[in-house]
Design an enzyme around this catalytic site. Structure first.
Site, PDB file in Angstrom:
ATOM      1  N   HIS A  61       0.821  -1.217   0.000  1.00 51.12           N
ATOM      2  CA  HIS A  61       0.000   0.000   0.000  1.00 51.12           C
ATOM      3  C   HIS A  61       0.856   1.269   0.000  1.00 51.12           C
ATOM      4  CE1 HIS A  61      -3.023  -2.675   2.391  1.00 51.12           C
ATOM      5  NE2 HIS A  61      -2.988  -2.998   1.113  1.00 51.12           N
ATOM      6  N   LYS A  70       6.935   6.149   7.275  1.00 43.33           N
ATOM      7  CA  LYS A  70       6.462   5.280   8.357  1.00 43.33           C
ATOM      8  C   LYS A  70       7.626   4.783   9.208  1.00 43.33           C
ATOM      9  CE  LYS A  70       2.613   3.838   5.472  1.00 43.33           C
ATOM     10  NZ  LYS A  70       2.188   2.877   4.460  1.00 43.33           N
ATOM     11  N   TYR A 130       2.708   1.412  14.170  1.00 38.63           N
ATOM     12  CA  TYR A 130       3.555   2.278  13.354  1.00 38.63           C
ATOM     13  C   TYR A 130       3.088   3.722  13.345  1.00 38.63           C
ATOM     14  CZ  TYR A 130       0.080   0.937   9.710  1.00 38.63           C
ATOM     15  OH  TYR A 130      -1.069   0.682   9.001  1.00 38.63           O
ATOM     16  N   ASP A 166      -6.800  -6.131  -1.492  1.00 38.02           N
ATOM     17  CA  ASP A 166      -5.396  -6.362  -1.839  1.00 38.02           C
ATOM     18  C   ASP A 166      -5.269  -7.348  -3.005  1.00 38.02           C
ATOM     19  OD1 ASP A 166      -4.782  -4.641   0.161  1.00 38.02           O
ATOM     20  OD2 ASP A 166      -3.826  -6.110   1.490  1.00 38.02           O
TER      21      ASP A 166
HETATM   22  C1  LIG Z   1      -4.739   2.399   6.867  1.00 41.78           C
HETATM   23  C2  LIG Z   1      -5.989   2.878   7.551  1.00 41.78           C
HETATM   24  C3  LIG Z   1      -7.177   2.174   7.475  1.00 41.78           C
HETATM   25  N1  LIG Z   1      -8.289   2.644   8.116  1.00 41.78           N
HETATM   26  C4  LIG Z   1      -9.529   1.859   8.028  1.00 41.78           C
HETATM   27  C5  LIG Z   1     -10.019   1.593   6.604  1.00 41.78           C
HETATM   28  C6  LIG Z   1     -10.630   0.215   6.685  1.00 41.78           C
HETATM   29  O1  LIG Z   1     -11.996   0.317   7.021  1.00 41.78           O
HETATM   30  C7  LIG Z   1      -9.891  -0.476   7.823  1.00 41.78           C
HETATM   31  C8  LIG Z   1      -8.841  -1.463   7.344  1.00 41.78           C
HETATM   32  O2  LIG Z   1      -8.027  -0.782   6.408  1.00 41.78           O
HETATM   33  P1  LIG Z   1      -6.984  -1.590   5.515  1.00 41.78           P
HETATM   34  O3  LIG Z   1      -7.618  -2.880   5.064  1.00 41.78           O
HETATM   35  O4  LIG Z   1      -6.492  -0.640   4.452  1.00 41.78           O
HETATM   36  O5  LIG Z   1      -5.841  -1.910   6.563  1.00 41.78           O
HETATM   37  P2  LIG Z   1      -4.388  -2.483   6.196  1.00 41.78           P
HETATM   38  O6  LIG Z   1      -4.510  -3.535   5.126  1.00 41.78           O
HETATM   39  O7  LIG Z   1      -3.733  -2.816   7.461  1.00 41.78           O
HETATM   40  O8  LIG Z   1      -3.685  -1.216   5.557  1.00 41.78           O
HETATM   41  C9  LIG Z   1      -2.383  -0.808   5.934  1.00 41.78           C
HETATM   42  O9  LIG Z   1      -1.510  -1.770   5.419  1.00 41.78           O
HETATM   43  C10 LIG Z   1      -0.184  -1.410   5.153  1.00 41.78           C
HETATM   44  C11 LIG Z   1       0.713  -2.369   5.879  1.00 41.78           C
HETATM   45  C12 LIG Z   1       0.209  -0.013   5.395  1.00 41.78           C
HETATM   46  O10 LIG Z   1       1.390   0.311   5.482  1.00 41.78           O
HETATM   47  C13 LIG Z   1      -0.813   1.039   5.450  1.00 41.78           C
HETATM   48  O11 LIG Z   1      -0.653   1.803   6.634  1.00 41.78           O
HETATM   49  C14 LIG Z   1      -2.198   0.571   5.383  1.00 41.78           C
HETATM   50  O12 LIG Z   1      -2.588   0.596   4.020  1.00 41.78           O
HETATM   51  O13 LIG Z   1      -9.250   0.578   8.572  1.00 41.78           O
HETATM   52  C15 LIG Z   1      -8.287   3.820   8.838  1.00 41.78           C
HETATM   53  O14 LIG Z   1      -9.314   4.241   9.404  1.00 41.78           O
HETATM   54  N2  LIG Z   1      -7.112   4.537   8.907  1.00 41.78           N
HETATM   55  C16 LIG Z   1      -5.967   4.103   8.296  1.00 41.78           C
HETATM   56  O15 LIG Z   1      -4.917   4.791   8.415  1.00 41.78           O
END
Ligand SMILES: Cc1cn([C@H]2C[C@H](O)[C@@H](COP(=O)(O)OP(=O)(O)O[C@H]3O[C@H](C)C(=O)[C@H](O)[C@H]3O)O2)c(=O)[nH]c1=O
Length: 185
Positions: A61, A70, A130, A166
Site C-alpha cells: 500500500h 512510516k 507504526y 489487496d
Molecule cells: C490504513 C488505515 C485504514 N483505516 C480503516 C479503513 C478500513 O476500514 C480499515 C482497514 O483498512 P486496511 O484494510 O487498508 O488496513 P491495512 O490492510 O492494514 O492497511 C495498511 O496496510 C499497510 C501495511 C500499510 O502500510 C498502510 O498503513 C495501510 O494501508 O481501517 C483507517 O481508518 N485509517 C488508516 O490509516
C-alpha cells in the site's frame, strides 16, 4: 541506539536501546531529536495498530499525493516487513527490501515517503504498531499486487490471507508514474 542502512537509500533499520532489569525491560520507541540525528526528521501525525494472525499479508500500500513516511515495528509476534521503491526516476525504482521485525529483536524500520509497504505474519499472532508522517487519505490510496513477479518479493508465506481489496491490486508496470508518487507541494 543502533542504525543499520539497507540496500535502498533512506530505508533504515533502528535498534533502540533496551534497558533490562529484574522487572522486565524499558525502551524509548521514538524520540524526535535523537531520530532526527539520523535523518528521521519527520513530524509523525498518526499512529496505527493492526492485529493479524499467522499467514496474513497486508499490502502493498501507499498514498499518492499525500505519501506517508512510516516508522514501523512488531510489538508482539514476528513479521516480515517489505518496502518497494515507487519513486519515478529513483535508481532503485521497483526494488524491494525486507526485514524480520519481532517482539524479540525489537527492531524498527523507517520507510521514507515514496515506498509501497506491506508485511506478512510469521508468528501465531502479531500486533503491528507504526507512526505515519501524514494522515490517512482513503481517496489517495494506491496499491500493488503483493506477488507482482516484476518486483519479485521473496515472501516467507506462500498462500497468504489477504483482503479482497489487496487481491485486486495491479502490477507496478500497470501504473503510471503519476499514479505512484505525486506529492502535493
Ligand atoms: C490504513 C488505515 C485504514 N483505516 C480503516 C479503513 C478500513 O476500514 C480499515 C482497514 O483498512 P486496511 O484494510 O487498508 O488496513 P491495512 O490492510 O492494514 O492497511 C495498511 O496496510 C499497510 C501495511 C500499510 O502500510 C498502510 O498503513 C495501510 O494501508 O481501517 C483507517 O481508518 N485509517 C488508516 O490509516
Amino acid at each position: 541506539m543502533n542504525i543499520i542502512t539497507t540496500s535502498i537509500e533512506g530505508i533504515l533499520v533502528i535498534e533502540p536501546k533496551v534497558f533490562k532489569d529484574n522487572r522486565g525491560f524499558f525502551m524509548e520507541t521514538y524520540q524526535q531529536h535523537r531520530y532526527s540525528e539520523f535523518g528521521i526528521n519527520h513530524t509523525f501525525v498518526q499512529d496505527n495498530l493492526s492485529f493479524s494472525a499467522r499467514g496474513t499479508l497486508r499490502g502493498l500500500h501507499f498514498q499518492v499525493t499525500r505519501p506517508q513516511a512510516k516508522l514501523v515495528q512488531a510489538i508482539t509476534g514476528e513479521i516480515f516487513d517489505v518496502a518497494v521503491d515507487i519513486r519515478p526516476g529513483s535508481p532503485t525504482f521497483g526494488k524491494w527490501t525486507g526485514i524480520h521485525l519481532s517482539e524479540q529483536n525489537k527492531r524498527q524500520l523507517f520507510i521514507p515517503e515514496g515506498f509501497a509497504h506491506g508485511f506478512c505474519v510469521l508468528s501465531e499472532i502479531a500486533h503491528f504498531l507504526y507512526k505515519c508522517s501524514d494522515v490517512y487519505q482513503p481517496d489517495d490510496e494506491g496499491g500493488i499486487l503483493w506477488s507482482d513477479p516484476d518486483i519479485g518479493i521473496d515472501w516467507p508465506v506462500k498462500n497468504p490471507v489477504i483482503s479482497d481489496k489487496d487481491r485486486k491490486y495491479p502490477h507496478l508496470s500497470d501504473l503510471l508514474p503519476e499514479q505512484l508518487f505525486s506529492p502535493e507541494d
